[in-house]
Write a protein that holds these residues in place. Structure first.
Motif, short mmCIF file in Angstrom:
data_model
loop_
_atom_site.label_atom_id
_atom_site.label_comp_id
_atom_site.label_asym_id
_atom_site.label_seq_id
_atom_site.Cartn_x
_atom_site.Cartn_y
_atom_site.Cartn_z
N ARG A 474 0.83 -1.20 0.00
CA ARG A 474 0.00 0.00 0.00
C ARG A 474 0.87 1.25 0.00
N HIS A 475 1.88 1.26 0.84
CA HIS A 475 2.75 2.44 0.95
C HIS A 475 3.52 2.66 -0.36
N LEU A 476 3.95 1.55 -0.94
CA LEU A 476 4.72 1.64 -2.19
C LEU A 476 3.86 2.25 -3.31
N VAL A 477 2.64 1.76 -3.40
CA VAL A 477 1.73 2.28 -4.44
C VAL A 477 1.49 3.77 -4.22
N LYS A 478 1.25 4.14 -2.97
CA LYS A 478 0.98 5.55 -2.66
C LYS A 478 2.18 6.42 -3.00
N ALA A 479 3.37 5.90 -2.70
CA ALA A 479 4.59 6.68 -2.96
C ALA A 479 4.75 6.94 -4.45
N VAL A 480 4.51 5.91 -5.26
CA VAL A 480 4.65 6.10 -6.71
C VAL A 480 3.59 7.09 -7.20
N ARG A 481 2.38 6.96 -6.66
CA ARG A 481 1.32 7.89 -7.09
C ARG A 481 1.68 9.32 -6.70
N PHE A 482 2.26 9.48 -5.52
CA PHE A 482 2.69 10.81 -5.07
C PHE A 482 3.72 11.37 -6.06
N GLU A 483 4.72 10.56 -6.35
CA GLU A 483 5.83 11.04 -7.20
C GLU A 483 5.32 11.36 -8.61
N LEU A 484 4.57 10.41 -9.17
CA LEU A 484 4.13 10.63 -10.56
C LEU A 484 3.10 11.76 -10.64
N SER A 485 2.36 12.00 -9.57
CA SER A 485 1.42 13.13 -9.58
C SER A 485 2.16 14.45 -9.73
N LYS A 486 3.41 14.47 -9.31
CA LYS A 486 4.18 15.71 -9.41
C LYS A 486 4.88 15.83 -10.77
N VAL A 487 4.80 14.78 -11.57
CA VAL A 487 5.40 14.84 -12.91
C VAL A 487 4.41 15.52 -13.85
N GLU A 488 4.84 16.62 -14.43
CA GLU A 488 3.89 17.43 -15.21
C GLU A 488 3.61 16.84 -16.59
N ARG A 489 4.58 16.15 -17.17
CA ARG A 489 4.40 15.64 -18.54
C ARG A 489 3.71 14.28 -18.49
N ARG A 490 2.54 14.23 -19.13
CA ARG A 490 1.74 13.01 -19.10
C ARG A 490 2.48 11.84 -19.74
N ALA A 491 3.21 12.11 -20.83
CA ALA A 491 3.91 11.04 -21.55
C ALA A 491 4.91 10.32 -20.65
N ILE A 492 5.51 11.06 -19.75
CA ILE A 492 6.49 10.44 -18.83
C ILE A 492 5.75 9.54 -17.84
N ARG A 493 4.64 10.06 -17.32
CA ARG A 493 3.85 9.24 -16.38
C ARG A 493 3.42 7.94 -17.05
N ILE A 515 -3.94 9.49 -11.47
CA ILE A 515 -2.78 10.24 -11.98
C ILE A 515 -2.89 10.51 -13.49
N ASP A 516 -4.10 10.43 -14.01
CA ASP A 516 -4.37 10.77 -15.41
C ASP A 516 -3.44 10.07 -16.39
N VAL A 517 -3.53 8.75 -16.40
CA VAL A 517 -2.82 7.96 -17.42
C VAL A 517 -3.80 6.91 -17.96
N ASP A 518 -3.46 6.38 -19.12
CA ASP A 518 -4.27 5.30 -19.68
C ASP A 518 -3.93 4.00 -18.95
N PRO A 519 -4.83 3.02 -19.00
CA PRO A 519 -4.49 1.72 -18.38
C PRO A 519 -3.14 1.25 -18.93
N PRO A 520 -2.28 0.76 -18.04
CA PRO A 520 -0.90 0.45 -18.46
C PRO A 520 -0.81 -0.75 -19.40
N THR A 521 0.06 -0.64 -20.39
CA THR A 521 0.37 -1.79 -21.24
C THR A 521 1.87 -2.04 -21.09
#
Ligand code: HDE
Length: 711
Positions: A474-493, A515-521
């Protein structure tokens, strides 16, 4: 610190000292001394510069003014490019049992020796003045001052690294450091350039899992593991070599903060880890780690499903157990931060006979880089003569001159061979302790090519995920979501979550939420080639869930006010302290607080300066104070925050009333007259016998955090 009772018979060790003795001549104590200039002339006056009349111009001939200002102007040296913020301590290493079958290193064969060490802990990304609790890797660098010379084990608190080849290190560091146009953010990886690099370099994936896990926000330096990261070699007296990974196992277990708390601590006390290390040593609670080795024979070099030379891989402990061979104790704070902690220079190339390198391409680059960086950072090639860096054995060679030479060579023969100096210094034959490189066979064409055995970037990231407990996941998922939420470029996320889809579909799906991304492939992946099959599907050793649990060294805030019950407070405090915890009395004001039953206690902290984030647990005694505390907004905040951070909370008698006005998710409190009642780490008691309460509270404190509260 005691000297080795047995000194190995080598030419170099004849007049070896302990590090404490070696530092003695460098110590400068002004007690009882008169002030003088750097050229030794007494200073009668240092508060006014020399002027032409009381209101006249300052005179250039004032050498004392010029020296004072010039020295001040040059007080700063370049901070380390990485690992700039650090804290360090002195200590010693003791061996449990000799290991001659593995290595001829004298300090790993002499159980009577206390090898002095100096250990520097650090964050990687932030500047010298940044906060301790940033989400980051921690450096864990140990200098062993052995009787055969210095051995520097320059490791981290995470067992793998972001990249496989040192040539990518400048790229990695540029990407993670503050962005070049505005130098933001400070001490944080949560920004576009870092995740741009990470998402384009899938070999980072395994380390990303560690850095996004709770490992990257340790509770204290004394509660984190250390790793040498690379595979090294041990070589025995017969010249036989084995591969080895080094581990430091903390005796207090591996424990972390929660992210919200870590962020708050950055403001409350930017020196949180530094202070903990310093104060625990001052109190005599010496941090300790066991040194562990994982040993792999040369015959098994390619037996695993990963390459031993690839620093993005661990050797799972379930495949190769960690043998604990000795213990390190840190028992003395430095005398001076700059002279010791700042000027210490660690070099992974500092090894002693019996310890050697492998062809790990990350390690190989480090063997050059650290020496090189010190030349600029410490101002020239004589940095090894700075007191903290000097070995405890005398140094004799023909290296000479350079900035700040500290020795006065008396020989006329500054070359080898010579007859004028009687051939001295003489060479040290291997048999007498001279270092001989392991004669590894080397052949191949000159190529810029990564081995195909390094190609799998995901299997061990999956292993890490599979080995986590649910709260850790749970913590790991939250941490990634926190970090990627701060990434402004959608393509990087998007690119990053596509990489994570190779780790685990569920992990990637959970990360994508909000975090506004498409389902991951899944992004393209390659399999490693030329390797064996030894592997595991899960490694319990990677999880912190089953670590050592102890109340030792825990800080408990006791919230008191006028009229508190001293009988309750003192009974509970005595029990907590007997279990090794430290009770800190927090009042509304500093100073003596009167109890309802005569005695008083000294509040060493007030609620103006401390918050629950600075403590491991909270305890509220009963008495007339409870009604006052219940009416205070900052007390409610103190308790509710401790609850949110999953910390143990205890209350006795009327103290339980304070909890009734706090939002604690409907936790169960002790009924009137009831003995100890426990609900998710909340321990309450309204009976007069506090022994059972104290026992339950100590147990709750030892558990560290009560994740079952998390929503
Ligand atoms: Fe470092 N690293 N590093 N590093 N590193 C430095 O050396 C470098 C790496 C580590 O408390 C620098 O003296 C390269 C791995 C620690 O003083 C610098 C590469 C690991 C410390 C440097 C690496 C580390 C440093 C900056 C890739 C874990 C702090 C100042 C080839 C095993 C030591 C200095 C202290 C410091 C270079 C990768 C750990 C610039 C080129 C892998 C604990 O030289």
């Amino acid at each position: 610190m005691t000297t080795s009772k047995k000194t190995p018979a080598t030419a170099a060790t004849s007049t070896a000292q302990t590090k404490d003795e070696a530092l003695a001549p460098a110590r400068r104590d002004p007690a009882g001394q008169h002030m003088n200039t750097d050229h030794g002339v007494g200073i009668p006056h240092t508060d006014d510069s020399l002027r032409g009349g009381p209101r006249g111009p300052t005179l250039l001939e004032d050498f004392h003014l010029r020296e004072k200002i010039t020295r001040f102007d040059h007080e700063r040296i370049p901070e380390r490019a990485v690992h700039a913020r650090g804290s360090a301590a002195h200590g010693y290493f003791e061996l449990y049992k000799p290991i001659p079958e593995l290595t001829k290193a004298a300090f790993l064969n002499d159980t009577t020796a206390r090898t002095p060490v100096f250990v520097r802990f650090s964050t990687v990304v932030g500047s010298r003045g940044s906060a301790d609790t940033a989400r980051d890797v921690r450096g864990f660098a140990t200098k062993f001052y052995t009787q055969e010379g210095n051995f520097d084990l320059v490791g981290n608190n995470i067992p793998v690294f972001f990249i496989q080849d040192g040539i990518k290190f400048p790229d990695l560091v540029h990407a993670v450091k503050p962005e070049p146009h505005h130098e933001m953010p400070q001490a944080a990886s949560a920004h576009d350039t870092f995740w741009d690099f990470a998402s384009l370099v899938p070999e980072t994936t395994h380390m990303l899992m560690w850095v996004m896990s709770d490992r990257a926000i340790p509770r204290s330096f004394s509660r984190m593991e250390g790793f040498g990261v690379h595979t090294f070699r041990l070589v025995n007296a017969a010249g036989k070599s084995v591969f080895v990974k080094f581990h430091w196992k903390p005796l207090l277990g591996v424990h972390s903060l929660v992210w919200d708390e870590a962020q708050e601590l950055a403001g409350r006390d930017a020196d949180f880890h530094r202070r903990d290390l310093w104060e625990s040593i001052e109190r005599g609670e010496f941090p300790q780690w066991e040194l562990g080795v994982q040993v792999v024979s040369e015959a098994d070099e390619m037996a695993f499903d990963f390459d031993l030379l690839d620093a993005t891989k661990i050797i799972p402990e379930e495949l190769v157990p960690v043998q604990r061979i000795g213990r390190m104790t840190l028992d003395r704070n430095p005398d001076n931060f700059f002279a010791e902690t700042e000027q210490v220079a660690f070099l992974p190339s500092n090894v002693v006979p019996g310890i050697d390198f492998t062809n790990d391409p990350l390690l190989q680059a480090r063997l050059f880089s650290y020496q090189d960086t010190q030349l600029t950072r410490l101002g020239g090639p004589n940095f090894a003569q700075i007191p903290i860096n000097r070995p405890v054995v005398p140094v004799h060679n023909h290296q000479q001159d350079g900035f700040m030479q500290q020795t006065v060579p008396t020989t006329r023969a500054n070359y080898h061979p010579n007859s004028i100096g009687g051939g001295c210094p003489m060479l040290t034959p291997e048999k007498a302790g001279g270092f001989a490189h392991f004669p590894q066979r080397v052949e191949g064409q000159k190529i810029r090519e990564r081995s195909a055995s390094f190609a799998d970037h995901y299997s061990q990231a999956t292993l890490f995920w599979n080995s986590m407990s649910e709260p850790e996941k749970r913590h790991l998922v939250k941490a990634v979501r926190f970090e990627l939420s701060k990434v402004e470029r959608r393509a990087i996320r998007q690119r990053q979550v596509d990489n994570f889809a190779n780790v685990d579909a569920d992990f990637a799906r959970r990360v994508c939420e909000g975090i506004d991304v498409d389902p991951p492939t899944p992004s393209p992946r390659k399999a490693a080639e030329g390797l064996g099959k030894r592997s595991v599907k899960a490694s319990p050793a990677l999880s912190m869930a089953d670590t050592v649990k102890s109340a030792r060294g825990r800080q408990v805030a006791a919230l008191v006010d006028e009229g508190y019950s001293h009988a309750e407070f003192s009974a509970v405090a005595a029990a907590l302290e007997a279990a090794g915890a430290r009770v800190v009395v927090v009042g509304k004001k500093l100073g003596p607080v009167k109890s309802g039953d005569g005695a008083e206690v000294d509040a060493t902290k007030n609620r103006l300066t401390v918050a629950s984030s600075l403590f491991d647990a909270v305890y509220i005694p009963g008495g007339a104070s409870a009604a006052k505390l219940a009416g205070e907004r900052d007390v409610r905040r103190f308790v509710e925050e401790a609850w949110r951070h999953c910390k143990p909370i205890g209350a006795t008698g009327e103290g339980v009333e304070v909890l009734t006005v706090c939002d604690l998710d409907g936790a169960k409190l002790a009924a009137k007259g009831a003995a100890s009642t426990v609900d998710r780490g909340l321990v309450t008691c309204r009976a007069t016998d506090h022994a059972a309460f104290a026992k339950d509270l100590i147990e709750a404190i030892a558990k560290h955090r009560h994740w079952e509260r998390e929503r």
